[in-house]
Design a protein around this motif. Structure first.
Motif, PDB file in Angstrom:
ATOM      1  N   GLY A 186       0.816  -1.137   0.142  1.00  0.00           N
ATOM      2  CA  GLY A 186       0.135  -0.157   0.049  1.00  0.00           C
ATOM      3  C   GLY A 186       0.848   1.207   0.098  1.00  0.00           C
ATOM      4  N   GLU A 187       0.245   2.318  -0.105  1.00  0.00           N
ATOM      5  CA  GLU A 187       0.893   3.759  -0.028  1.00  0.00           C
ATOM      6  C   GLU A 187       1.095   4.351   1.291  1.00  0.00           C
ATOM      7  N   ARG A 188       0.606   3.753   2.151  1.00  0.00           N
ATOM      8  CA  ARG A 188       0.680   4.350   3.403  1.00  0.00           C
ATOM      9  C   ARG A 188       1.394   3.382   4.519  1.00  0.00           C
ATOM     10  N   GLN A 189       2.662   3.067   4.283  1.00  0.00           N
ATOM     11  CA  GLN A 189       3.421   2.302   5.016  1.00  0.00           C
ATOM     12  C   GLN A 189       3.718   2.872   6.423  1.00  0.00           C
ATOM     13  N   SER A 190       3.709   2.207   7.604  1.00  0.00           N
ATOM     14  CA  SER A 190       3.992   2.829   9.020  1.00  0.00           C
ATOM     15  C   SER A 190       4.756   1.780   9.797  1.00  0.00           C
ATOM     16  N   LEU A 191       5.169   2.245  10.768  1.00  0.00           N
ATOM     17  CA  LEU A 191       5.760   1.198  11.888  1.00  0.00           C
ATOM     18  C   LEU A 191       4.830   0.110  12.250  1.00  0.00           C
ATOM     19  N   GLU A 192       3.596   0.462  12.276  1.00  0.00           N
ATOM     20  CA  GLU A 192       2.564  -0.620  12.747  1.00  0.00           C
ATOM     21  C   GLU A 192       2.059  -1.561  11.612  1.00  0.00           C
ATOM     22  N   ASN A 193       2.162  -0.970  10.507  1.00  0.00           N
ATOM     23  CA  ASN A 193       1.589  -1.503   9.302  1.00  0.00           C
ATOM     24  C   ASN A 193       2.770  -1.543   8.035  1.00  0.00           C
ATOM     25  N   PRO A 194       3.620  -2.495   8.277  1.00  0.00           N
ATOM     26  CA  PRO A 194       4.995  -2.460   7.110  1.00  0.00           C
ATOM     27  C   PRO A 194       4.572  -2.318   5.908  1.00  0.00           C
ATOM     28  N   PHE A 195       3.621  -3.179   5.365  1.00  0.00           N
ATOM     29  CA  PHE A 195       3.090  -3.131   3.979  1.00  0.00           C
ATOM     30  C   PHE A 195       2.132  -2.174   3.519  1.00  0.00           C
ATOM     31  N   GLY A 196       1.462  -1.441   4.657  1.00  0.00           N
ATOM     32  CA  GLY A 196       0.433  -0.245   4.110  1.00  0.00           C
ATOM     33  C   GLY A 196      -0.660  -0.874   3.594  1.00  0.00           C
ATOM     34  N   LEU A 197      -1.362  -2.055   4.032  1.00  0.00           N
ATOM     35  CA  LEU A 197      -2.314  -2.997   3.499  1.00  0.00           C
ATOM     36  C   LEU A 197      -2.946  -3.594   4.586  1.00  0.00           C
ATOM     37  N   PRO A 198      -4.266  -3.598   4.491  1.00  0.00           N
ATOM     38  CA  PRO A 198      -5.070  -4.078   5.516  1.00  0.00           C
ATOM     39  C   PRO A 198      -5.128  -5.646   5.048  1.00  0.00           C
ATOM     40  N   GLY A 199      -4.744  -6.353   6.105  1.00  0.00           N
ATOM     41  CA  GLY A 199      -4.476  -7.852   5.984  1.00  0.00           C
ATOM     42  C   GLY A 199      -3.466  -8.313   5.191  1.00  0.00           C
ATOM     43  N   ALA A 200      -2.442  -7.473   5.187  1.00  0.00           N
ATOM     44  CA  ALA A 200      -1.283  -8.126   4.166  1.00  0.00           C
ATOM     45  C   ALA A 200      -0.907  -9.394   4.531  1.00  0.00           C
ATOM     46  N   GLU A 201      -0.942  -9.938   5.699  1.00  0.00           N
ATOM     47  CA  GLU A 201      -0.409 -11.152   5.814  1.00  0.00           C
ATOM     48  C   GLU A 201      -0.976 -12.290   4.866  1.00  0.00           C
ATOM     49  N   VAL A 216      -6.420 -13.269  -3.191  1.00  0.00           N
ATOM     50  CA  VAL A 216      -6.859 -11.929  -2.504  1.00  0.00           C
ATOM     51  C   VAL A 216      -6.960 -10.689  -3.602  1.00  0.00           C
ATOM     52  N   ARG A 217      -7.819 -10.004  -3.276  1.00  0.00           N
ATOM     53  CA  ARG A 217      -7.639  -8.691  -4.143  1.00  0.00           C
ATOM     54  C   ARG A 217      -7.987  -7.454  -3.201  1.00  0.00           C
ATOM     55  N   PHE A 218      -7.013  -6.479  -3.298  1.00  0.00           N
ATOM     56  CA  PHE A 218      -7.027  -5.195  -2.554  1.00  0.00           C
ATOM     57  C   PHE A 218      -7.696  -4.042  -3.309  1.00  0.00           C
ATOM     58  N   GLY A 219      -7.680  -3.974  -4.540  1.00  0.00           N
ATOM     59  CA  GLY A 219      -8.602  -3.022  -5.224  1.00  0.00           C
ATOM     60  C   GLY A 219      -7.647  -1.641  -5.469  1.00  0.00           C
ATOM     61  N   SER A 220      -6.571  -1.300  -4.689  1.00  0.00           N
ATOM     62  CA  SER A 220      -5.662  -0.293  -4.920  1.00  0.00           C
ATOM     63  C   SER A 220      -4.680  -0.659  -4.098  1.00  0.00           C
ATOM     64  N   GLY A 221      -3.473   0.143  -4.688  1.00  0.00           N
ATOM     65  CA  GLY A 221      -2.155  -0.055  -3.996  1.00  0.00           C
ATOM     66  C   GLY A 221      -1.162   0.044  -5.002  1.00  0.00           C
ATOM     67  N   LEU A 222       0.197  -0.377  -4.690  1.00  0.00           N
ATOM     68  CA  LEU A 222       1.205  -0.483  -5.433  1.00  0.00           C
ATOM     69  C   LEU A 222       1.361  -1.907  -6.278  1.00  0.00           C
ATOM     70  N   ARG A 223       1.255  -1.686  -7.530  1.00  0.00           N
ATOM     71  CA  ARG A 223       1.134  -2.878  -8.344  1.00  0.00           C
ATOM     72  C   ARG A 223       2.541  -3.146  -9.076  1.00  0.00           C
ATOM     73  N   LEU A 224       2.605  -4.498  -9.067  1.00  0.00           N
ATOM     74  CA  LEU A 224       3.755  -4.911  -9.764  1.00  0.00           C
ATOM     75  C   LEU A 224       3.356  -4.960 -11.114  1.00  0.00           C
ATOM     76  N   TRP A 225       2.234  -5.214 -11.512  1.00  0.00           N
ATOM     77  CA  TRP A 225       1.558  -5.364 -12.804  1.00  0.00           C
ATOM     78  C   TRP A 225      -0.001  -5.425 -12.974  1.00  0.00           C
ATOM     79  N   GLU A 226      -0.602  -5.285 -13.946  1.00  0.00           N
ATOM     80  CA  GLU A 226      -1.832  -5.280 -14.315  1.00  0.00           C
ATOM     81  C   GLU A 226      -2.324  -6.780 -14.698  1.00  0.00           C
ATOM     82  N   SER A 227      -1.264  -7.329 -15.359  1.00  0.00           N
ATOM     83  CA  SER A 227      -1.273  -8.768 -15.830  1.00  0.00           C
ATOM     84  C   SER A 227       0.167  -9.113 -15.802  1.00  0.00           C
ATOM     85  N   PRO A 228       0.268 -10.598 -15.520  1.00  0.00           N
ATOM     86  CA  PRO A 228       1.537 -10.989 -15.587  1.00  0.00           C
ATOM     87  C   PRO A 228       2.055 -11.220 -17.157  1.00  0.00           C
TER      88      PRO A 228
END
Length: 214
Positions: free
Chosen positions: A20-35, A176-188
């Motif tokens: 995600g775009e909002r990385q923090s100490l509490e949320n290193p990946f900046g995503l909800p449910g990154a695990e 899983v799908r997040f809908g928004s965030g930093l993408r590696l690709w739109e399609s492989p």
């Protein structure tokens, strides 16, 4: 083939999001449910951060077991090392991994701001600037004939892909799908003009995408 630059065990969602775009100490990946992206790896017997016995064997374990094979150095972006931005104001921050980082090699952290190197156990973090080719040349020299791992994050992987420097990629796609965030690709399929691709589904639910240069 010489020293390869390898992306290994890189995790994305079904819609290509790796962070995600909002990385923090509490949320290193900046995503909800990154695990949900990397739970497959943490469940394996060979997960580098495993502290006890147990864990699964099989296909997923093969990839986590392969993490350190013939790797002599790592390159990572600054966001993978920590949540600080701008000049380094907190030199007490020495990464997410504690006193025993899982790398066991020199690690080159990309940054525009100087900072002294940091050694923890058998891992030394060097903070470097420069274009991708120059950084890769330093990492290859430090790797002493072994391969270099490109550890991410997603912006760093895209930067080295754009420079034509990545030799192989292993990308684990989670259902899983997040809908928004930093993408590696739109399609492989975006990479298949430059790379061969083999897709291997796992019983864990992730699908392993293996790319190698054409």
């Amino acid at each position: 083939m010489g020293q390869l630059l390898r992306v290994m065990n890189f995790n994305v969602s079904a819609d290509g999001v790796a962070a995600g775009e909002r990385q923090s100490l509490e949320n290193p990946f900046g995503l909800p449910g990154a695990e949900r992206l990397f739970g497959w790896a943490g469940a394996t017997a060979s997960w580098p951060l495993r502290t006890g016995a147990g864990g699964s064997r099989g296909l997923d374990d093969y990839f986590t077991r392969d993490f350190a094979r013939n790797i002599g150095a790592e390159i990572m972006g600054r966001n993978k090392f920590g949540p600080q931005r701008g000049p380094w104001t907190d030199h007490d921050w020495r990464g997410w991994w504690g006193e025993e980082p899982p790398f066991h090699t020199p690690v080159f952290v990309l940054t525009h701001h100087q900072r002294p190197s940091v050694t923890l156990s058998d891992t030394t973090f060097h903070f470097v600037g420069g274009d991708p080719a120059a950084v890769l040349a330093r990492a290859r020299e430090a790797a002493r004939g072994q391969d270099v791992r490109l550890g991410g994050g997603v912006t760093t992987v895209r930067q080295f892909l754009a420079a034509g420097l990545v030799d192989t990629l292993h990308v684990a796609v989670s259902p899983v799908r997040f809908g928004s965030g930093l993408r590696l690709w739109e399609s492989p399929g975006e990479l298949t003009d430059r790379y061969h691709l083999e897709v291997v589904p796992s019983p864990s639910g992730v699908t392993h995408h293996l790319f190698w240069r054409r």
